[in-house]
Motif scaffolding. Structure first.
Motif, mmCIF file in Angstrom:
data_model
loop_
_atom_site.group_PDB
_atom_site.id
_atom_site.type_symbol
_atom_site.label_atom_id
_atom_site.label_comp_id
_atom_site.label_asym_id
_atom_site.label_seq_id
_atom_site.Cartn_x
_atom_site.Cartn_y
_atom_site.Cartn_z
ATOM 1 N N GLN A 41 0.821 -1.210 0.000
ATOM 2 C CA GLN A 41 0.000 0.000 0.000
ATOM 3 C C GLN A 41 0.859 1.265 0.000
ATOM 4 O O GLN A 41 0.488 2.275 -0.605
ATOM 5 C CB GLN A 41 -0.954 -0.010 1.200
ATOM 6 N N ALA B 181 1.909 1.665 -3.534
ATOM 7 C CA ALA B 181 0.785 2.097 -4.364
ATOM 8 C C ALA B 181 0.345 3.522 -4.054
ATOM 9 O O ALA B 181 -0.459 4.108 -4.788
ATOM 10 C CB ALA B 181 -0.391 1.145 -4.176
ATOM 11 N N THR C 36 -1.285 4.392 -1.312
ATOM 12 C CA THR C 36 -2.464 4.387 -0.429
ATOM 13 C C THR C 36 -2.103 4.841 0.979
ATOM 14 O O THR C 36 -2.890 5.478 1.673
ATOM 15 C CB THR C 36 -3.085 2.981 -0.375
ATOM 16 N N ILE C 37 -0.892 4.475 1.399
ATOM 17 C CA ILE C 37 -0.360 4.921 2.683
ATOM 18 C C ILE C 37 0.834 5.822 2.396
ATOM 19 O O ILE C 37 1.745 5.443 1.651
ATOM 20 C CB ILE C 37 0.092 3.734 3.559
ATOM 21 N N SER C 38 0.842 7.015 2.944
ATOM 22 C CA SER C 38 1.909 7.977 2.661
ATOM 23 C C SER C 38 2.586 8.429 3.944
ATOM 24 O O SER C 38 2.180 8.080 5.050
ATOM 25 C CB SER C 38 1.337 9.190 1.912
#
Length: 242
Positions: free
Chosen positions: A90, A93, A95-97
């Motif tokens: 993630q 991708a 989705t998690i930053s």
């Protein structure tokens, strides 16, 4: 063949562990690390009840990763109920930053050498030049607790192979082995987010080290760095020199 009662086995293993590692436990060493580095962002893989997260400073943003956590998110602590592989997927991708350039990370998940190695590779990709990665359970106690898959309540798994892989394949890393109760703690600095050595060799390394058993451990210790004294000053010296 007689099978030892699980509770009796646990008592014997704990007694032997205390005999071999009489100094401060790993939680105290974790506190020394946090107090020295004062990390702005801390990542822990395998949080379970969240005990290790209690060592963080109030100013540290913490991320805990565990497929079945027994603790919840709280101010400045985000718990992700997922596997580390899913977490890093993630992150990749988007989705998690906000994870790149973390200060400190702790690998204490499945306790298998291949997963610990994969976690190390994924963490190193997100590291900065000042990041430090810690690995738990790198000093095995006996054959049953070092087995893979798990066969006892007291369990180090075969993470010692991960340490051996790092020593043999990444001489550029700075490694500190602390023989703290119950099964050792390793600090790794000198990380390189651009390195592809471990990633490119991952499948080969996993196959190469799979046959090794606890009986092979003693023949490899001469290759490892000498243990660091379990003293706050010694730990601080390593971290400040990294």
């Amino acid at each position: 063949m007689l099978t030892l009662d699980p509770q009796k086995l646990l008592e014997q293993q704990l007694a032997e562990s205390h005999r071999r590692f009489p100094g401060p436990d790993y939680q105290k060493v974790l506190r020394w690390v946090h107090q020295t580095l004062k990390p702005s962002l801390y990542i822990e893989i395998g949080v379970e009840c969240g005990d290790s997260l209690l060592n963080t400073l109030p100013t540290t943003k913490s991320i805990g990763i565990d497929p079945s956590p027994r603790c919840k998110s709280r101010p400045n602590v985000d718990i992700y109920a997922m596997t580390s592989d899913d977490f890093f997927a993630q992150v990749e991708a988007g989705t998690i930053s906000g994870v790149s350039g973390y200060s400190l990370a702790f690998i204490d998940g499945l306790h298998t050498y291949d997963q610990a190695l994969r976690d190390f590779i994924n963490l190193e990709k997100l590291s900065s030049t000042d990041s430090v990665i810690m690995l738990h359970d790198c000093i095995p106690l006996d054959e049953i607790s070092a087995s893979n898959p798990r066969a006892s309540q007291f369990y180090t798994g075969d993470v010692w192979k991960t340490l051996l892989i790092l020593v043999r394949n990444r001489p550029d890393l700075k490694i500190c082995i602390i023989p703290t109760w119950p099964s050792g703690l390793v600090l790794v600095s000198g990380l390189n987010s651009k390195s592809e050595v471990l990633n490119e060799k991952f499948s080969v390394l996993v196959d190469q080290y799979r046959p090794l058993r606890f009986a092979d451990y003693s023949s490899t210790t001469s290759e490892l760095p000498s243990p660091t004294p379990i003293k706050e000053a010694a730990v601080k010296q390593f971290l400040q020199a990294s």
